[in-house]
Motif scaffolding. Structure first.
Motif, mmCIF file in Angstrom:
data_model
loop_
_atom_site.group_PDB
_atom_site.id
_atom_site.type_symbol
_atom_site.label_atom_id
_atom_site.label_comp_id
_atom_site.label_asym_id
_atom_site.label_seq_id
_atom_site.Cartn_x
_atom_site.Cartn_y
_atom_site.Cartn_z
ATOM 1 N N GLN A 1 31.574 30.729 32.839
ATOM 2 C CA GLN A 1 31.846 30.558 31.424
ATOM 3 C C GLN A 1 31.899 32.345 30.980
ATOM 4 O O GLN A 1 32.641 32.727 30.128
ATOM 5 C CB GLN A 1 30.782 30.082 30.755
ATOM 6 N N LEU A 2 30.793 33.117 31.783
ATOM 7 C CA LEU A 2 30.531 34.355 31.378
ATOM 8 C C LEU A 2 31.933 35.353 31.827
ATOM 9 O O LEU A 2 32.305 36.171 31.406
ATOM 10 C CB LEU A 2 29.149 34.916 31.992
ATOM 11 N N ASP A 3 32.365 34.820 33.311
ATOM 12 C CA ASP A 3 33.326 35.276 33.674
ATOM 13 C C ASP A 3 34.577 35.422 32.936
ATOM 14 O O ASP A 3 35.487 36.387 32.915
ATOM 15 C CB ASP A 3 33.734 34.805 35.009
ATOM 16 N N GLY A 4 34.834 34.329 32.245
ATOM 17 C CA GLY A 4 35.892 34.026 31.334
ATOM 18 C C GLY A 4 35.933 35.062 30.253
ATOM 19 O O GLY A 4 37.035 35.425 29.781
ATOM 20 N N ASP A 5 34.794 35.481 29.859
ATOM 21 C CA ASP A 5 34.844 36.365 28.964
ATOM 22 C C ASP A 5 34.410 37.812 29.061
ATOM 23 O O ASP A 5 34.076 38.780 28.263
ATOM 24 C CB ASP A 5 33.795 36.059 27.591
ATOM 25 N N GLY A 6 34.542 38.113 30.412
ATOM 26 C CA GLY A 6 34.153 39.376 30.797
ATOM 27 C C GLY A 6 32.530 39.861 30.796
ATOM 28 O O GLY A 6 32.447 41.031 30.849
ATOM 29 N N LEU A 7 31.706 39.077 30.795
ATOM 30 C CA LEU A 7 30.239 39.370 30.758
ATOM 31 C C LEU A 7 29.537 39.259 32.020
ATOM 32 O O LEU A 7 29.902 38.459 32.576
ATOM 33 C CB LEU A 7 29.613 38.416 29.706
ATOM 34 N N TYR B 1 27.161 28.154 23.684
ATOM 35 C CA TYR B 1 27.589 29.361 23.857
ATOM 36 C C TYR B 1 29.587 28.606 23.754
ATOM 37 O O TYR B 1 29.843 27.708 24.353
ATOM 38 C CB TYR B 1 27.717 29.895 25.208
ATOM 39 N N PRO B 2 30.281 29.848 23.414
ATOM 40 C CA PRO B 2 29.916 31.129 22.709
ATOM 41 C C PRO B 2 29.381 31.298 21.488
ATOM 42 O O PRO B 2 29.410 32.434 20.895
ATOM 43 C CB PRO B 2 31.539 31.753 22.549
ATOM 44 N N TRP C 1 26.265 32.269 19.104
ATOM 45 C CA TRP C 1 25.301 33.271 19.237
ATOM 46 C C TRP C 1 24.088 32.893 17.985
ATOM 47 O O TRP C 1 24.513 32.723 16.788
ATOM 48 C CB TRP C 1 25.260 34.617 19.304
#
Length: 266
Positions: free
Chosen positions: A119-125, A261-262, A264
């Motif tokens: 999930q984070l990699d998909g948003d570049g986090l 997520y996403p 906040w």
């Protein structure tokens, strides 16, 4: 269980106590690059849902037999002062293989898995630190997806890791190199807890040691005064001991109200 690593030093599990003597004390407060993390200066957090477990078992409670609510396997993603922190990991990419390696006969009650890393990699986090609130299998599965990230854990939690056996703890989840860092709690009372650790020195992210197998609890206080609590482990009554003005984040109804997520909370 293979071996546990402290930084780049490989130590056998039976010597995990010795590692604690060698561990470098955690430097506080945490810091990070605002440009690299791309995080807001103010505190915000998001519940990252990795899977949901259904239970076919019934529990005897006051009023008769009741079926438990579904269990949400979540991690807490936190941004504060230009750094990004993950509390727990939920179920990771290798959860099926991890369970099959130790408990091939066990029925998998969780549904489709969406690992935090995906999930984070998909948003570049990217995350700067992981706080492992509990070493039990449902909280540590995703560690293998973040081999490059330092992992903060209590000494008691690592002692439990040394002694526990499946199904509580799965050795297959700790066979990779783990960049352990020791949490150093201080004799500073926080609410009903005798010890605490203020990660940033501003009272907004405070860790407390919990009774039993070295688990850690996390208090998050937003700028407007709202306060949230997340247990590193899971009890039958997750909100026991939490003051009434504090939102218990493991309550399924509260999680649904806050959103995952996403989305906040800030």
């Amino acid at each position: 269980m293979g071996s546990i690593l402290a930084g780049d030093v490989r130590l056998p599990n039976k010597r995990i106590g010795a590692w604690l003597l060698l561990a470098v004390a955690l430097v506080l407060p945490l810091s990070g690059s605002a440009d690299e993390a791309q995080a807001a200066d103010g505190l915000r957090f998001s519940l990252v849902k990795t899977a949901q477990s259904e239970s076919s078992d019934f529990l005897l409670r006051r009023g008769g037999w009741q079926q438990p609510q579904p269990v949400q396997h979540v991690a807490v993603l936190i941004e504060h002062r230009g750094s990004r922190l993950l509390f727990g990991t939920g179920l990771g990419r290798q959860i099926d293989a991890q369970l099959d390696a130790e408990l091939p006969w066990r029925i998998k009650r969780y549904g489709p898995v969406r690992p935090v890393r995906d999930q984070l990699d998909g948003d570049g986090l990217k995350v700067d630190r992981i706080v492992l609130g509990c070493v039990r299998w449902e909280h540590a599965s995703g560690l293998a997806d973040f081999p490059e990230v330092p992992v903060l854990a209590s000494a008691q939690s690592l002692s439990y890791l040394k002694a526990a056996t499946p199904p509580a703890v799965l050795p297959s989840q700790f066979r990779h190199r783990v960049r352990w860092q020791s949490l150093q709690f201080q004799a500073r009372p926080y609410l009903s807890y005798a010890q605490s650790l203020d990660l940033y020195g501003d009272g907004q992210l405070v860790l407390v040691p919990l009774a039993g197998h070295g688990a850690v609890g996390l208090f998050l206080t937003l700028a407007d005064g709202r306060r949230f609590f997340f247990r590193g482990d899971r009890l039958e009554h997750e909100s026991d001991g939490v003051p009434g003005h504090v939102v218990a984040l493991q309550d399924g109804r509260q999680q649904k109200a806050l959103g995952f997520y996403p989305r906040w909370v800030q």
